[in-house]
Motif scaffolding. Structure first.
Motif, PDB file in Angstrom:
ATOM      1  N   CYS A 306       0.839  -1.209   0.000  1.00  0.00           N
ATOM      2  CA  CYS A 306       0.000   0.000   0.000  1.00  0.00           C
ATOM      3  C   CYS A 306       0.867   1.249   0.000  1.00  0.00           C
ATOM      4  N   ASP A 307       1.875   1.251   0.844  1.00  0.00           N
ATOM      5  CA  ASP A 307       2.749   2.412   0.988  1.00  0.00           C
ATOM      6  C   ASP A 307       3.483   2.710  -0.314  1.00  0.00           C
ATOM      7  N   VAL A 308       4.040   1.659  -0.934  1.00  0.00           N
ATOM      8  CA  VAL A 308       4.809   1.841  -2.173  1.00  0.00           C
ATOM      9  C   VAL A 308       3.901   2.329  -3.288  1.00  0.00           C
ATOM     10  N   LEU A 309       2.783   1.636  -3.518  1.00  0.00           N
ATOM     11  CA  LEU A 309       1.932   1.962  -4.648  1.00  0.00           C
ATOM     12  C   LEU A 309       1.187   3.282  -4.469  1.00  0.00           C
ATOM     13  N   ARG A 310       0.939   3.667  -3.212  1.00  0.00           N
ATOM     14  CA  ARG A 310       0.263   4.939  -2.965  1.00  0.00           C
ATOM     15  C   ARG A 310       1.185   6.126  -3.226  1.00  0.00           C
ATOM     16  N   ASN A 377      12.508   8.836  -6.516  1.00  0.00           N
ATOM     17  CA  ASN A 377      11.752   9.093  -5.288  1.00  0.00           C
ATOM     18  C   ASN A 377      12.641   9.686  -4.214  1.00  0.00           C
ATOM     19  N   ALA A 378      12.048  10.459  -3.341  1.00  0.00           N
ATOM     20  CA  ALA A 378      12.799  10.948  -2.182  1.00  0.00           C
ATOM     21  C   ALA A 378      13.234   9.772  -1.318  1.00  0.00           C
ATOM     22  N   THR A 379      12.386   8.742  -1.268  1.00  0.00           N
ATOM     23  CA  THR A 379      12.699   7.504  -0.551  1.00  0.00           C
ATOM     24  C   THR A 379      12.921   6.400  -1.558  1.00  0.00           C
ATOM     25  N   PRO A 380      14.171   5.970  -1.788  1.00  0.00           N
ATOM     26  CA  PRO A 380      14.419   4.886  -2.748  1.00  0.00           C
ATOM     27  C   PRO A 380      13.679   3.610  -2.353  1.00  0.00           C
ATOM     28  N   VAL A 381      13.166   2.915  -3.353  1.00  0.00           N
ATOM     29  CA  VAL A 381      12.439   1.667  -3.132  1.00  0.00           C
ATOM     30  C   VAL A 381      13.199   0.521  -3.787  1.00  0.00           C
ATOM     31  N   VAL A 382      13.438  -0.556  -3.026  1.00  0.00           N
ATOM     32  CA  VAL A 382      14.058  -1.765  -3.558  1.00  0.00           C
ATOM     33  C   VAL A 382      12.957  -2.799  -3.731  1.00  0.00           C
ATOM     34  N   HIS A 383      12.795  -3.315  -4.940  1.00  0.00           N
ATOM     35  CA  HIS A 383      11.698  -4.243  -5.216  1.00  0.00           C
ATOM     36  C   HIS A 383      11.906  -5.585  -4.519  1.00  0.00           C
ATOM     37  N   CYS A 384      13.112  -6.129  -4.595  1.00  0.00           N
ATOM     38  CA  CYS A 384      13.520  -7.350  -3.879  1.00  0.00           C
ATOM     39  C   CYS A 384      13.030  -8.668  -4.485  1.00  0.00           C
ATOM     40  N   ASP A 385      12.146  -8.633  -5.468  1.00  0.00           N
ATOM     41  CA  ASP A 385      11.630  -9.902  -6.000  1.00  0.00           C
ATOM     42  C   ASP A 385      11.361  -9.801  -7.495  1.00  0.00           C
ATOM     43  N   LEU A 386      12.386  -9.414  -8.234  1.00  0.00           N
ATOM     44  CA  LEU A 386      12.256  -9.224  -9.672  1.00  0.00           C
ATOM     45  C   LEU A 386      12.340 -10.569 -10.384  1.00  0.00           C
ATOM     46  N   LYS A 387      11.310 -10.902 -11.172  1.00  0.00           N
ATOM     47  CA  LYS A 387      11.256 -12.150 -11.933  1.00  0.00           C
ATOM     48  C   LYS A 387      10.142 -12.022 -12.967  1.00  0.00           C
ATOM     49  N   PRO A 388      10.115 -12.892 -13.993  1.00  0.00           N
ATOM     50  CA  PRO A 388       9.115 -12.753 -15.067  1.00  0.00           C
ATOM     51  C   PRO A 388       7.672 -12.799 -14.588  1.00  0.00           C
ATOM     52  N   HIS A 400       4.638  -3.734 -16.960  1.00  0.00           N
ATOM     53  CA  HIS A 400       4.383  -3.071 -15.680  1.00  0.00           C
ATOM     54  C   HIS A 400       4.936  -3.952 -14.566  1.00  0.00           C
ATOM     55  N   LEU A 401       5.750  -3.381 -13.713  1.00  0.00           N
ATOM     56  CA  LEU A 401       6.320  -4.113 -12.589  1.00  0.00           C
ATOM     57  C   LEU A 401       5.271  -4.217 -11.482  1.00  0.00           C
ATOM     58  N   SER A 402       5.138  -5.423 -10.897  1.00  0.00           N
ATOM     59  CA  SER A 402       4.109  -5.645  -9.886  1.00  0.00           C
ATOM     60  C   SER A 402       4.689  -6.362  -8.676  1.00  0.00           C
ATOM     61  N   ASP A 403       3.837  -6.604  -7.689  1.00  0.00           N
ATOM     62  CA  ASP A 403       4.128  -7.362  -6.472  1.00  0.00           C
ATOM     63  C   ASP A 403       5.238  -6.717  -5.630  1.00  0.00           C
ATOM     64  N   PHE A 404       4.834  -5.748  -4.831  1.00  0.00           N
ATOM     65  CA  PHE A 404       5.764  -5.042  -3.948  1.00  0.00           C
ATOM     66  C   PHE A 404       5.628  -5.518  -2.501  1.00  0.00           C
ATOM     67  N   GLY A 405       5.154  -6.746  -2.347  1.00  0.00           N
ATOM     68  CA  GLY A 405       4.869  -7.256  -1.012  1.00  0.00           C
ATOM     69  C   GLY A 405       6.074  -7.384  -0.106  1.00  0.00           C
ATOM     70  N   ILE A 406       7.280  -7.586  -0.686  1.00  0.00           N
ATOM     71  CA  ILE A 406       8.484  -7.674   0.149  1.00  0.00           C
ATOM     72  C   ILE A 406       9.458  -6.536  -0.158  1.00  0.00           C
ATOM     73  N   ASP A 443      18.635  -5.289  -6.746  1.00  0.00           N
ATOM     74  CA  ASP A 443      17.687  -5.252  -7.868  1.00  0.00           C
ATOM     75  C   ASP A 443      18.421  -5.278  -9.202  1.00  0.00           C
ATOM     76  N   VAL A 444      19.569  -4.598  -9.265  1.00  0.00           N
ATOM     77  CA  VAL A 444      20.356  -4.576 -10.500  1.00  0.00           C
ATOM     78  C   VAL A 444      20.806  -5.990 -10.856  1.00  0.00           C
ATOM     79  N   TYR A 445      21.261  -6.734  -9.848  1.00  0.00           N
ATOM     80  CA  TYR A 445      21.677  -8.122 -10.080  1.00  0.00           C
ATOM     81  C   TYR A 445      20.498  -8.943 -10.610  1.00  0.00           C
ATOM     82  N   SER A 446      19.350  -8.834  -9.965  1.00  0.00           N
ATOM     83  CA  SER A 446      18.163  -9.583 -10.391  1.00  0.00           C
ATOM     84  C   SER A 446      17.756  -9.199 -11.807  1.00  0.00           C
TER      85      SER A 446
END
Length: 549
Positions: A306-310, A377-388, A400-406, A443-446
Motif C-alpha cells: 500500500c505504501d509503495v503503490l500509494r 523518489n525521495a525515498t528509494p524503493v528496492v523491489h527485492c523480488d524481480l522475476k518474469p 508493468h512491474l508488480s508485487d511489492f509485497g516484500i 535489484d540490479v543483479y536480479s
C-alpha cells in the motif's frame, strides 16, 4: 421552348456541380495520400494492421484507427495506439486539415516531429507518448491554438520547453515527463508564464494539469492516456478522474466481482497473496490481490505494498485503484488489470512469441520502472523480488512491474539494510542470499538475471543448472564458444529478415546482463546507465530494421 430552358438549366447545374464534386474528391484523396505516406514510413508493423487494412481500394474512413466526420467525410481522428509500429512521421500528415485527434502512443516512432504538423489548426488532442521522438520540443506547437491536451511523455526530447506553449489558451493537459528536458521549473514555471500554484494555471487561462517530471506532478491522470476502446470516443471529463480517487470497495463488492473468489477467477499466487480477476457492475475489469492473513508477514506485506503503490506513479508500475481492509479478517488491493498476463507466460508459451524488438521494449520498460524506484523518489524503493512472473503486460504489451509485497523503503541516509526477507531463489543477489543485505544493487543483479532469461528462454532454476553451473556461468561459457547455443532459437528464426543480425543484438543485451551481475555490488551498473545502454541498442536495431526492410 420550355424543354430548351429546362435542358439549359440542367446543363448549368451540372456544370457548376462538377468542380464541387471534384474538389470534395480531391480533399478525400489528400487525406488518403497522407495516410498512405505514413504507411510507407512504417518499417515494422508486427500485427500487420496497416499492411492488411490500409488499402487504396477501400474507403479511408473504414481503415483501422481512422475516424471521419459524418458530414464532410474528412479524416478527423487517427488513433494507432499500442500497435508496436516502428518508423518516422512523414510531412504529409500536415495535410490532414480536419484532424482533431492524433494519438500514436505506445509505439516506436523516432526522429524529429515534422514542421508540417503545424498546419493541423483543428487539432484538439495530440498524444505522442512512449515513443522515441528526439530533438527539441518544437516551438511551432504553440501555433496549434485549439489544443486542449498534449502528451509527449517517455520520449527523447531534450532542451527546454518553448514559451509558445504557455500561450495555448485552451490547453488543459500537458504531459512531458520522462524526457531529457532541463531546468523545467526554472525555465517554464515562471510567474509571468505559468503560475506555480498547487492547481497550476496557465496565465489568465483555464486550469492546466501539468506533468513535467516525477518530482513535480499533480495527482490527476492524463486524459490522453486513458485507453480508448472505441475509435470514435473522445476523452470526457469523467476520464480525468484519477484511479486512486474512485472509491473504497467493500468486501461484499469484491466477493461479488470475483464470483466468491472462485478458482476459475484465479490469476496467480504470490508469497503473501492470491490475485483474482474481477468484473465490477459497470463492466470494469479489475485485479484483486487478496492477502493470506494466516501467514505471519502478510499484514506487513499489505502495509508495504500500500505504501509503495500509494506514493509512486510511473507508466511501468502496476496502478493501484483502491484497497479494502476489514479490520483483521480481510485485506485486499484493487489493481489495474493486465489482459496479456505475465512475461513468464509469454516467454514459455508454445503458441505465443516475442520478437527481439518486443523483448527489448519489455526490458526497457522494466529498467525504466526500476530507475524510477531507485532514483526518482525521495525515498528509494528496492523491489527485492524481480522475476518474469512479476512483470505484467497490458493490452499494448507495455510492461508493468508488480508485487511489492516484500519491497524495502530506504532512507536518503541509508543505502542498504539487513533483513531476513525471502526472495526468489535464482534471482537474488549473492549478498542478499548469504547476508540478507538489501540495496538497489540487489535489484540490479536480479535485473541482469532477467535480461539473460529473456534472451536465452532459460530459467535460472532450470534443472540443467546444478552445482557450480548457473545461468550466468552458462551464458559466459556460451558467449566465448557458440552464441547460437545460448540464444532462444525462436529469436534466431528471422525468415525474410536474414540481413537483420539478431544474434548481434542478443549478444549486446547479454553483455549488459553480465555487467549487472558482477559479484561485488559496488561494481554493478546503476539503473540509469542500464536504461541508456538498452535504449542505444534499440536505436541501432531500429536503424537496421529500416535498412533491411
Amino acid at each position: 421552348m420550355g424543354n430548351t430552358f429546362l435542358n439549359l438549366a440542367l446543363l448549368i447545374i451540372f456544370h457548376f456541380s462538377m468542380p464541387t464534386f471534384s474538389m470534395k474528391l480531391t480533399t478525400i484523396l489528400t487525406d488518403q495520400s497522407a495516410l498512405l505516406a505514413l504507411k510507407d514510413h512504417v518499417i515494422h508493423d508486427p500485427e500487420n494492421v496497416l499492411t492488411t487494412n490500409w488499402s487504396a481500394s477501400a474507403p479511408v474512413c473504414n481503415w483501422f484507427g481512422v475516424s471521419c466526420g459524418s458530414k464532410h467525410r474528412r479524416v478527423t481522428a487517427l488513433n494507432l495506439t499500442g500497435l508496436g509500429l516502428v518508423g518516422t512521421l512523414p510531412p504529409h500528415l500536415g495535410n490532414l486539415s480536419f484532424l482533431s485527434l492524433l494519438r500514436i502512443t505506445n509505439n516506436s516512432f523516432y526522429g524529429r516531429l515534422p514542421v508540417q504538423l503545424s498546419n493541423l489548426h483543428r487539432l484538439k488532442y495530440l498524444s505522442f507518448g512512449s515513443n522515441y521522438f528526439s530533438g527539441e520540443i518544437p516551438s511551432w506547437l504553440g501555433s496549434l491554438t485549439e489544443l486542449g491536451g498534449m502528451s509527449l511523455y517517455h520520449n527523447n526530447f531534450k532542451g527546454v520547453i518553448p514559451f509558445s506553449l504557455g500561450y495555448l489558451s485552451k490547453l488543459q493537459i500537458l504531459v512531458l515527463s520522462e524526457n531529457r528536458i532541463s531546468d523545467l521549473k526554472e525555465k517554464f514555471l515562471k510567474e509571468d508564464h505559468l503560475e506555480t500554484t498547487q492547481s497550476n494555471h496557465l496565465r489568465g487561462m483555464k486550469p492546466c494539469v501539468v506533468q513535467l517530471d516525477f518530482m513535480f506532478q499533480t495527482a490527476k491522470l492524463d486524459l490522453l492516456e486513458i485507453p480508448r476502446r472505441r475509435k470514435d470516443k473522445l476523452p470526457t471529463q469523467e476520464d480525468m478522474i484519477p484511479l486512486g480517487t474512485w472509491r473504497r470497495f467493500s468486501y461484499h463488492e469484491l466477493r461479488q466481482a470475483t464470483d466468491g473468489f472462485k478458482d476459475s477467477r484465479l490469476l496467480g499466487n504470490g508469497s503473501y497473496g492470491s490475485v483474482f480477476q474481477g468484473i465490477l457492475r459497470d463492466g470494469t475489469i479489475i485485479a484483486v490481490k487478496v492477502f493470506k492473513l494466516e501467514l505471519e508477514r502478510a499484514f506487513k506485506s499489505f502495509d508495504v505494498e500500500c505504501d509503495v503503490l500509494r506514493n509512486t506513479r510511473h507508466r511501468n508500475l502496476v496502478k493501484v485503484i483502491s484497497s479494502c481492509s476489514n479490520d483483521l479478517n480481510f485485506k485486499a488491493l484493487v489493481l489495474e488489470f493486465m489482459p496479456n498476463g505475465s512475461l513468464d507466460k509469454w516467454l514459455y508459451s508454445n503458441t505465443q512469441y516475442l520478437d527481439i524488438l518486443q523483448r527489448l521494449n519489455i526490458m526497457i520498460d522494466v529498467a525504466s520502472a526500476l530507475e524510477y524506484l531507485h532514483h526518482g523518489n525521495a525515498t528509494p524503493v528496492v523491489h527485492c523480488d524481480l522475476k518474469p512472473n512479476n512483470v505484467l503486460l497490458d493490452e499494448y504489451m507495455v510492461a508493468h512491474l508488480s508485487d511489492f509485497g516484500i519491497a524495502k523503503l530506504l532512507s536518503e541516509e541509508v543505502s542498504m539494510i539487513q533483513t531476513m526477507t525471502m526472495a526468489t531463489f535464482g534471482y537474488m543477489a549473492p549478498e542478499y542470499g548469504v547476508e540478507g543485505i538489501v540495496s538497489t544493487k540487489g535489484d540490479v543483479y536480479s535485473f541482469g538475471i532477467l535480461l539473460m532469461e529473456i534472451i536465452t528462454r532459460k530459467k535460472p532454476t532450470d534443472e540443467m543448472f546444478a552445482g557450480e553451473r548457473t545461468l550466468k556461468s552458462w551464458v559466459i561459457e556460451s558467449i566465448s564458444a557458440s552464441l547460437n547455443q545460448v540464444v532462444d532459437p525462436k529469436l534466431l528464426s528471422t525468415i525474410g529478415r536474414e540481413d537483420l543480425k539478431v544474434e548481434n543484438y542478443a549478444l549486446s543485451i547479454l553483455q549488459v546482463g553480465l555487467e549487472c551481475c558482477v559479484e561485488l555490488p559496488n561494481e554493478r551498473l546503476q539503473m540509469k546507465e542500464i536504461v541508456m545502454k538498452l535504449k542505444k541498442i534499440k536505436e541501432k536495431l531500429l536503424r537496421d530494421m529500416e535498412r533491411v526492410r
